[in-house]
Design an enzyme around this catalytic site. Sequence first.
Site, PDB file in Angstrom:
ATOM      1  N   HIS A 259       0.823  -1.207   0.000  1.00  0.00           N
ATOM      2  CA  HIS A 259       0.000   0.000   0.000  1.00  0.00           C
ATOM      3  C   HIS A 259       0.859   1.260   0.000  1.00  0.00           C
ATOM      4  O   HIS A 259       0.524   2.246   0.659  1.00  0.00           O
ATOM      5  CB  HIS A 259      -0.957  -0.027   1.197  1.00  0.00           C
ATOM      6  CG  HIS A 259      -1.955  -1.139   1.103  1.00  0.00           C
ATOM      7  ND1 HIS A 259      -2.815  -1.465   2.126  1.00  0.00           N
ATOM      8  CD2 HIS A 259      -2.242  -1.985   0.092  1.00  0.00           C
ATOM      9  CE1 HIS A 259      -3.575  -2.482   1.747  1.00  0.00           C
ATOM     10  NE2 HIS A 259      -3.244  -2.816   0.517  1.00  0.00           N
TER      11      HIS A 259
HETATM   12  C1  FAD Z   1       0.809  -7.217  -5.294  1.00  0.00           C
HETATM   13  C2  FAD Z   1      -0.144  -6.130  -4.879  1.00  0.00           C
HETATM   14  C3  FAD Z   1      -1.293  -6.458  -4.161  1.00  0.00           C
HETATM   15  C4  FAD Z   1      -2.183  -5.470  -3.768  1.00  0.00           C
HETATM   16  N1  FAD Z   1      -3.362  -5.834  -3.177  1.00  0.00           N
HETATM   17  C5  FAD Z   1      -4.299  -4.892  -2.952  1.00  0.00           C
HETATM   18  C6  FAD Z   1      -5.608  -5.248  -2.540  1.00  0.00           C
HETATM   19  O1  FAD Z   1      -5.945  -6.432  -2.409  1.00  0.00           O
HETATM   20  N2  FAD Z   1      -6.505  -4.250  -2.313  1.00  0.00           N
HETATM   21  C7  FAD Z   1      -6.176  -2.942  -2.468  1.00  0.00           C
HETATM   22  O2  FAD Z   1      -7.020  -2.092  -2.222  1.00  0.00           O
HETATM   23  N3  FAD Z   1      -4.956  -2.579  -2.871  1.00  0.00           N
HETATM   24  C8  FAD Z   1      -4.028  -3.523  -3.153  1.00  0.00           C
HETATM   25  N4  FAD Z   1      -2.817  -3.153  -3.640  1.00  0.00           N
HETATM   26  C9  FAD Z   1      -2.524  -1.718  -3.768  1.00  0.00           C
HETATM   27  C10 FAD Z   1      -3.241  -1.048  -4.924  1.00  0.00           C
HETATM   28  O3  FAD Z   1      -3.306  -1.901  -6.033  1.00  0.00           O
HETATM   29  C11 FAD Z   1      -2.518   0.254  -5.232  1.00  0.00           C
HETATM   30  O4  FAD Z   1      -2.580   1.103  -4.102  1.00  0.00           O
HETATM   31  C12 FAD Z   1      -3.115   1.013  -6.407  1.00  0.00           C
HETATM   32  O5  FAD Z   1      -3.204   0.184  -7.545  1.00  0.00           O
HETATM   33  C13 FAD Z   1      -2.272   2.239  -6.694  1.00  0.00           C
HETATM   34  O6  FAD Z   1      -2.739   2.889  -7.850  1.00  0.00           O
HETATM   35  P1  FAD Z   1      -1.905   4.014  -8.545  1.00  0.00           P
HETATM   36  O7  FAD Z   1      -2.755   4.552  -9.629  1.00  0.00           O
HETATM   37  O8  FAD Z   1      -1.404   4.947  -7.520  1.00  0.00           O
HETATM   38  O9  FAD Z   1      -0.608   3.287  -9.139  1.00  0.00           O
HETATM   39  P2  FAD Z   1      -0.478   2.020 -10.102  1.00  0.00           P
HETATM   40  O10 FAD Z   1      -1.749   1.269 -10.200  1.00  0.00           O
HETATM   41  O11 FAD Z   1       0.725   1.287  -9.666  1.00  0.00           O
HETATM   42  O12 FAD Z   1      -0.244   2.660 -11.540  1.00  0.00           O
HETATM   43  C14 FAD Z   1       0.919   3.271 -11.958  1.00  0.00           C
HETATM   44  C15 FAD Z   1       1.051   3.041 -13.466  1.00  0.00           C
HETATM   45  O13 FAD Z   1       2.010   3.923 -13.993  1.00  0.00           O
HETATM   46  C16 FAD Z   1       2.865   3.218 -14.867  1.00  0.00           C
HETATM   47  N5  FAD Z   1       4.145   3.906 -14.878  1.00  0.00           N
HETATM   48  C17 FAD Z   1       4.977   4.094 -13.845  1.00  0.00           C
HETATM   49  N6  FAD Z   1       6.066   4.773 -14.226  1.00  0.00           N
HETATM   50  C18 FAD Z   1       5.906   5.033 -15.538  1.00  0.00           C
HETATM   51  C19 FAD Z   1       6.704   5.710 -16.500  1.00  0.00           C
HETATM   52  N7  FAD Z   1       7.881   6.253 -16.167  1.00  0.00           N
HETATM   53  N8  FAD Z   1       6.245   5.793 -17.772  1.00  0.00           N
HETATM   54  C20 FAD Z   1       5.058   5.234 -18.107  1.00  0.00           C
HETATM   55  N9  FAD Z   1       4.266   4.586 -17.241  1.00  0.00           N
HETATM   56  C21 FAD Z   1       4.689   4.490 -15.969  1.00  0.00           C
HETATM   57  C22 FAD Z   1       2.940   1.837 -14.246  1.00  0.00           C
HETATM   58  O14 FAD Z   1       3.396   0.884 -15.178  1.00  0.00           O
HETATM   59  C23 FAD Z   1       1.512   1.626 -13.793  1.00  0.00           C
HETATM   60  O15 FAD Z   1       0.713   1.087 -14.805  1.00  0.00           O
HETATM   61  C24 FAD Z   1      -1.909  -4.123  -4.064  1.00  0.00           C
HETATM   62  C25 FAD Z   1      -0.779  -3.789  -4.803  1.00  0.00           C
HETATM   63  C26 FAD Z   1       0.098  -4.775  -5.219  1.00  0.00           C
HETATM   64  C27 FAD Z   1       1.320  -4.394  -6.032  1.00  0.00           C
END
Ligand code: FAD
Length: 638
Positions: A567
């Site tokens: 998280h």
């Molecule tokens: C293994 C795992 C299990 C989890 N389990 C849960 C759960 O059961 N329930 C829950 O609520 N949360 C869970 N989480 C946490 C939750 O999924 C995250 O908090 C949430 O997805 C974060 O969203 P975000 O949009 O901040 O980032 P992300 O979803 O990580 O998105 C970031 C995106 O940006 C892209 N990116 C990054 N850098 C670059 C770049 N330089 N150029 C182009 N693209 C780039 C990445 O490839 C990615 O697609 C889990 C996470 C993981 C990894």
Amino acid sequence: MRGCEAEAVAMAMCAVLIGLAQLQTHVLAQTRSRARAQRPTILESGISLLFREALASLQEPIDQPVVLPEYDFIVVGAGTAGCVVTSRLTEVPNWKVLLLEAGSEENFVMDIPIVANFLQFSNANWDYRTVPSNTSCLGMENRQCRYPRGKVMGGSSVLNYMIYTRGNRRDYDNWRDMGNPGWGWDDVLPYFKKSEDMQDKQLARDTKYHKTGGYLAVSIPEFRTPLAKAFVDAGRESGEPVRDFNGEKQTGFSYIQSTTKNGTRWSSSRAFLHPVRNRRNLHVKKRALVTRILIHPENKTAYGVEYRHNGVTYRVRATREVILSAGAINSPQLLMLSGVGPKKHLTQVGIPVLQNLKVGYNLMDHVCKGGLTFVVNDTVSLRTDHILEQRDYYVDYLAYKMGPLAVPGGCEALAFYDFANPDDDDGYPDMELLFQSGSIVSETTLRRNFGIADDIYDAVFKPIEKADTWMVLPMLMRPKSKGRIMLKSANPTDKPLIFPNYFAHQEDLDLIVKGIKKTIELNELAPFKKFNSKLHDIPIPGCKHLKFGSDEYWGCATRYFSFTIYHQSGTCKMGPVSDKTAVVDPRLRVMGIKGLRVIDASIMPEIPAAHTNAPTYMIGEKGSDMIKEDWGERTQPL
Ligand SMILES: Cc1cc2nc3c(=O)[nH]c(=O)nc-3n(C[C@H](O)[C@H](O)[C@H](O)COP(=O)(O)OP(=O)(O)OC[C@H]3O[C@@H](n4cnc5c(N)ncnc54)[C@H](O)[C@@H]3O)c2cc1C
Ligand SMILES: *[C@@H]1O[C@H](CO)[C@@H](O)[C@H](O)[C@H]1NC(C)=O
Ligand SMILES: *[C@@H]1O[C@H](CO)[C@@H](O)[C@H](O)[C@H]1NC(C)=O
Ligand SMILES: *[C@@H]1O[C@H](CO)[C@@H](O)[C@H](O)[C@H]1NC(C)=O
Ligand SMILES: *[C@@H]1O[C@H](CO)[C@@H](O)[C@H](O)[C@H]1NC(C)=O
């Protein structure tokens, strides 16, 4: 799992393909005997599944062959938040939006809930490691915790365990009181509901807290192991309520709610992009690694980004805004690479400073004690390796989307506790107990998911490898200890340095010890006694000098098996202009830079008492509306 050896291969794919291959050998026999004529054959259901799923994959927006020189908005990262923002911004027909994603297509194997653990071994994972530490992650290879992050259409919502929790109303009231108007519980609840498509009929009737018809499907998985029932029953027996943790009150026990629909993962791409893939103002470029945000130094205005695709560097301009949705590790990394960050640190790595801000600080996570294992005398647990070898389970899944393959990564139930106010029926959770009917020994991959060192695994877990087990992950909800993300160098392909700083505050460790002891109490109750459930008590070698079961022992064990619950958040903190530690203002605009916002998990000023996916969807929804408001566009009434 025989035949899956290299970590490099997509193990999920491998597991499922081997399973399917095993099934096929039975197909002939089965069709001949027609013994189960009332059920579809594996071949029949397999073909119909492949057909359906192939259609579903086609519904992902295509990889844009020709990227235009200029768009109104550029969104960086197709993760949980980025897909929401892109979907909502393209509702305005005369706004052209480019979504850049470093990863590739999502595929249907990724959407089978039980294979979640395997996806971390595919190229859909950024595969980060924390900096070696002497105070946590001690039981892991080289004292480094693994930090997987999604690198794929859908981002971490494709790797995650799909658990859907929103947090406590006090979390958001606290955000508001920290100087962020518009982020209180009453303000954000409508945004949680805006996304929601609650599949469970009973929960859907509670319209104060749930909604149907949104993009994001939320379900209650049907399949339940007897051990998950024992956990919830033990909670009831200990006097705790069993309730909807996304309803009015949060403390108590519950089976999980998950972002799935009919037994299939509902990632952010599937939820928010598939339905709008035909919008002509939407362009998606995949396998595009953004290396820098382009900012005019004279007037500190962002005007585009630089990205690499197939070894070639491109520049693309944004006439209105660049939106960073690269997640809590990569958003701060990209800001710093672009000259926005702590002056001293940027100077050290040789990046000219445009704006001095506390980027990368305030790193939070929900750390837990891993390896708290209970052995039962019955074959009642979920063992992914067994499951993937049972052909009936495939039939159940392929034909009906039911059975253990539909259990999100093996997670089945959880409990929220307010240890500070144990008698408050409407508590503010400081602890979550996440239940899994299986453990490190029963999951072929889990020890590698967390990178547990071989010698420690062999000493502690090898002796019970054949046993049926369950585990609870006691998880700290509101950590006092905060970590930091830093750059290793000015090179955008160098992985950032991650300092989780777990347990810098003793209170954090003390709370986890309370969670461990609470779990052991639950194990003493009748529902678990039925299975002759016993705490696994082989001590961790490095903690042998302490009395097994003492608070000191559990504290030591927690520093060895400090498991991330993934998280990561808070690294581009939201706050008022007066807050010197804030990176974005309450409208998510990067302080001192025009035309640049961060919209993802990194803006959380404090981590909520929730798995962070649902809160990140909410941030995406609210952030999108703020953009529309700021550019004078109409927003949908909530
Ligand atoms: C293994 C795992 C299990 C989890 N389990 C849960 C759960 O059961 N329930 C829950 O609520 N949360 C869970 N989480 C946490 C939750 O999924 C995250 O908090 C949430 O997805 C974060 O969203 P975000 O949009 O901040 O980032 P992300 O979803 O990580 O998105 C970031 C995106 O940006 C892209 N990116 C990054 N850098 C670059 C770049 N330089 N150029 C182009 N693209 C780039 C990445 O490839 C990615 O697609 C889990 C996470 C993981 C990894
Ligand atoms: C950790 O301990 C080792 C060996 O005791 C020592 O060499 C190293 O400097 C320590 N690292 C930190 C970050 O304290
Ligand atoms: C900022 O400066 C650049 C370069 O001088 C110029 O092209 C651009 O129009 C300016 N933008 C704004 C918003 O003033
Ligand atoms: C769920 O999937 C199964 C198998 O594909 C299908 O038969 C069933 O109709 C689906 N149910 C719903 C509610 O969509
Ligand atoms: C498991 O233990 C319980 C309680 O001791 C006993 O009733 C049950 O028969 C045992 N089951 C097996 C399969 O040994």
